[in-house]
Design an enzyme around this catalytic site. Sequence first.
Site, PDB file in Angstrom:
ATOM      1  CB  SER A  11      -0.896   0.007   1.250  1.00 50.69           C
ATOM      2  OG  SER A  11      -1.512   1.263   1.437  1.00 50.69           O
ATOM      3  CE1 TYR A  18      -4.139  -2.000   5.423  1.00 47.14           C
ATOM      4  CE2 TYR A  18      -3.298   0.017   4.442  1.00 47.14           C
ATOM      5  CZ  TYR A  18      -3.928  -1.199   4.313  1.00 47.14           C
ATOM      6  OH  TYR A  18      -4.346  -1.624   3.074  1.00 47.14           O
TER       7      TYR A  18
END
Length: 239
Positions: free
Chosen positions: A137, A150
């Site tokens: 990501s 995350y």
Amino acid sequence: MKYALVTGGSRGIGKAIAVKLAQEGYQVIVNYTSNQTEAEKTLALLNGQGELMRFDVSDSQQVRQALADWQQRHPEEYIEVVVNNAGIRRDNVMALMPEDDWHRVLDITLSGFYNVTQPLLPAMQIHKFGRIVNMASVSGLKGLPGQTNYSAAKGGIIAATKALAQEVARKGVTVNAVAPGFIKTDMTEGLDEAALKKTIPANRFGAPEEVADLVAFLVSPKAGYITGNVISINGGLYT
């Protein structure tokens, strides 16, 4: 017969990848954890070129049992492609983040990568062909506030991708990561798309199918000299 396993394959980016790989001639194993309804909808889109495999990627015993059962049913075959797509977000500033939210995000994304990939590596190396694609990501590349967990998980995936690629390249196995920006899926629902588009040079969110097309190339024989890379697909959001 060519087999590909897509974790978290019932929705969003994983669903698009599963459909694309089926179109490319793979028998696609769609992994899911609990949402059987969505998993069956995805399976129906594969035109008979798929099967479902239920396990929680963070539970190593579940994963190994499911893969062992599959191998027993397919003694002459092996899973030559794995797309480690399963992941969750539990966003919060670090000062207010519950311990469980930290561990759950790391367990699914980072430990899940190990739990799924490690048992599949020996067969890939024996057959001298394998493709591993890890879903990273933009959060793992630059870090995003409110996503310390995350970002840590995706940053770890990026580092693991680079390390593993060097271990297995001689055996014809490539390992790459794909780092999406804002992609229109249920994970980005609730975000202020109009405001966020202004921060993206391409002035739009990406489509899951665009990520799927990139993954399909990376798992193909044409990408055999690409390994250890992180390929961003973010409309110019972060370069």
